[in-house]
Structure formats: C-alpha cells, structure tokens
Design a protein around this motif. Structure first.
Motif, PDB file in Angstrom:
ATOM      1  N   UNK A 160       0.831  -1.200   0.000  1.00 50.86           N
ATOM      2  CA  UNK A 160       0.000   0.000   0.000  1.00 50.86           C
ATOM      3  C   UNK A 160       0.863   1.245   0.000  1.00 50.86           C
ATOM      4  N   UNK A 161       0.380   2.273  -0.705  1.00 51.53           N
ATOM      5  CA  UNK A 161       1.046   3.572  -0.661  1.00 51.53           C
ATOM      6  C   UNK A 161       0.979   4.089   0.782  1.00 51.53           C
ATOM      7  N   UNK A 162       2.046   4.703   1.242  1.00 49.55           N
ATOM      8  CA  UNK A 162       2.095   5.260   2.598  1.00 49.55           C
ATOM      9  C   UNK A 162       1.768   6.750   2.544  1.00 49.55           C
ATOM     10  N   UNK A 163       1.045   7.193   3.558  1.00 47.95           N
ATOM     11  CA  UNK A 163       0.648   8.591   3.681  1.00 47.95           C
ATOM     12  C   UNK A 163       1.106   9.120   5.035  1.00 47.95           C
ATOM     13  N   UNK A 164       0.883  10.395   5.260  1.00 47.19           N
ATOM     14  CA  UNK A 164       1.322  11.035   6.500  1.00 47.19           C
ATOM     15  C   UNK A 164       0.810  10.309   7.743  1.00 47.19           C
ATOM     16  N   UNK A 221      10.577  14.623  11.713  1.00 45.58           N
ATOM     17  CA  UNK A 221      10.548  15.822  10.874  1.00 45.58           C
ATOM     18  C   UNK A 221      10.982  15.491   9.439  1.00 45.58           C
ATOM     19  N   UNK A 222      12.068  14.749   9.319  1.00 39.47           N
ATOM     20  CA  UNK A 222      12.574  14.401   7.977  1.00 39.47           C
ATOM     21  C   UNK A 222      11.577  13.514   7.235  1.00 39.47           C
ATOM     22  N   UNK A 223      11.074  12.489   7.910  1.00 39.51           N
ATOM     23  CA  UNK A 223      10.107  11.604   7.255  1.00 39.51           C
ATOM     24  C   UNK A 223       8.817  12.346   6.899  1.00 39.51           C
ATOM     25  N   UNK A 224       8.390  13.271   7.748  1.00 41.24           N
ATOM     26  CA  UNK A 224       7.198  14.071   7.440  1.00 41.24           C
ATOM     27  C   UNK A 224       7.429  14.877   6.167  1.00 41.24           C
ATOM     28  N   UNK A 225       8.577  15.539   6.073  1.00 35.47           N
ATOM     29  CA  UNK A 225       8.897  16.316   4.874  1.00 35.47           C
ATOM     30  C   UNK A 225       8.919  15.423   3.633  1.00 35.47           C
ATOM     31  N   UNK A 226       9.504  14.238   3.761  1.00 39.56           N
ATOM     32  CA  UNK A 226       9.577  13.324   2.622  1.00 39.56           C
ATOM     33  C   UNK A 226       8.184  12.826   2.219  1.00 39.56           C
ATOM     34  N   UNK A 227       7.352  12.510   3.204  1.00 41.66           N
ATOM     35  CA  UNK A 227       5.990  12.057   2.899  1.00 41.66           C
ATOM     36  C   UNK A 227       5.161  13.163   2.241  1.00 41.66           C
ATOM     37  N   UNK A 275       7.138  14.584  -5.064  1.00 40.89           N
ATOM     38  CA  UNK A 275       8.045  13.819  -5.918  1.00 40.89           C
ATOM     39  C   UNK A 275       8.635  12.593  -5.230  1.00 40.89           C
ATOM     40  N   UNK A 276       8.204  12.302  -4.004  1.00 35.71           N
ATOM     41  CA  UNK A 276       8.634  11.101  -3.286  1.00 35.71           C
ATOM     42  C   UNK A 276       7.419  10.225  -3.015  1.00 35.71           C
ATOM     43  N   UNK A 277       7.643   8.920  -3.092  1.00 38.07           N
ATOM     44  CA  UNK A 277       6.558   7.960  -2.904  1.00 38.07           C
ATOM     45  C   UNK A 277       7.030   6.844  -1.984  1.00 38.07           C
ATOM     46  N   UNK A 278       6.271   6.580  -0.950  1.00 34.31           N
ATOM     47  CA  UNK A 278       6.558   5.477  -0.035  1.00 34.31           C
ATOM     48  C   UNK A 278       5.478   4.413  -0.191  1.00 34.31           C
TER      49      UNK A 278
END
Length: 173
Positions: free
Chosen positions: A7-11, A49-55, A59-62
């Motif tokens: 599954x795609x990950x969201x905040x 903080x870093x993971x929040x910014x990335x999520x 242009x980034x997809x988890x």
C-alpha cells in the motif's frame, strides 16, 4: 505465508513507516558498522521531521509491504528534484527497499521492486536507478538479476563514515 499486500504510505502512516525503516536498516547494516555510526545515521535519516517532509514531497513515494496487519518492509521512490543525485526528469530513483529479516527469502523485496518498476512505467520514465553499498553483495546480485547495470559510483555517508555505493540503472523498454 499469507499474502503480501503493498500500500502507498501517507502522512498518517508516519509512525509505522518510521518503525519499519529503523528496524530494517538496523537489521541490514548493524553487523557491518559501529553502533555510533548507525545511531547517528538513523537519527538523521529517520526522525519524524525528515520523514514528514519526505511524505509531504509530491516527488517522493513510499509504499509499505504488509502481511496481514504487520508491516514487513517498505519502498521509497524519488522523481524529479527529490532524487538524491541525478535529478533527471526522465528517471525514477529507488532510494530504499528494505525488508524485515524475518521475511528475507520470501520474495517481499521482489514484490517491492516490481512495484517500483510499475510506478516507473506508469510515470513513463526512461530508466530506473539506485545506489547500493558495494559490500552488500546480496542486494547487488538482486539488482543484477533484475537487469540493472553499474554505471558509476558515489560516496554514501553513514554517520561520519564514508562508504562507496555502486550506482546502477535499468533502461525501461
């Protein structure tokens, strides 16, 4: 083994993503690196903080791999300016594919890679690329088996330790 879903990950998945990221990174690299360097890298790379910014970065997809209600691995992809190096609009970067050691050899990494390949094709990218530690032969061989070829090298910083990554790519037909 029950079926694996991706599954795609969201905040709202931040804490789950953070936990699986820390666990899988430690399992993968702690035997080859000092505790101090591992702790330094994990604090810098997997803090909230870093993971929040990335999520939040468009242009980034988890993606998180799940077995029933247990997260067992994850994938991080970058396009455009989110790419760690090349910043090539015609490419997609696999920044991370990690699977819990309890699920090694169960094709979870292949499922996550297949998801990356599907996203690359959906976005009509010309190629997919990544950096992989030259001493992680299991991962290097996995990517070679999936059609990747080495095209360069770069330095990866684990804490204060400089390590050499092989840069590999696969052209999308």
């Amino acid at each position: 083994m029950s079926s694996i879903i991706i599954n795609k990950a969201f905040l709202e998945d931040l804490e789950i993503l953070q936990a699986v990221a820390k666990e899988t990174f430690m399992e993968t690299f702690s035997k080859d690196n000092s505790k101090e360097e591992m702790d330094r890298y994990i604090e810098k790379s997997f803090n909230k903080e870093k993971l929040t910014d990335e999520l939040k970065n468009p242009d980034s997809f988890f993606f998180i791999a799940w077995e029933e209600d247990q997260p067992i691995g994850y994938l991080k992809l970058n396009s455009g300016s989110a790419q760690t190096e090349l910043k090539d609009e015609s490419a997609l970067e696999i920044e991370r594919i990690y699977v819990k050691s309890s699920h090694h050899g169960k094709k979870v990494g292949q499922l996550l890679y297949d998801k990356a390949l599907n996203v690359t094709k959906e976005q009509q990218k010309s190629y997919i690329w990544l950096g992989v530690w030259e001493e992680n032969l299991k991962a290097v061989n996995f990517y070679k088996k999936n059609g990747f070829v080495e095209f360069d090298k770069h330095i990866f910083r684990l804490g204060n330790d400089e390590q050499t990554d092989l840069m590999m790519k696969k052209i999308i037909e």
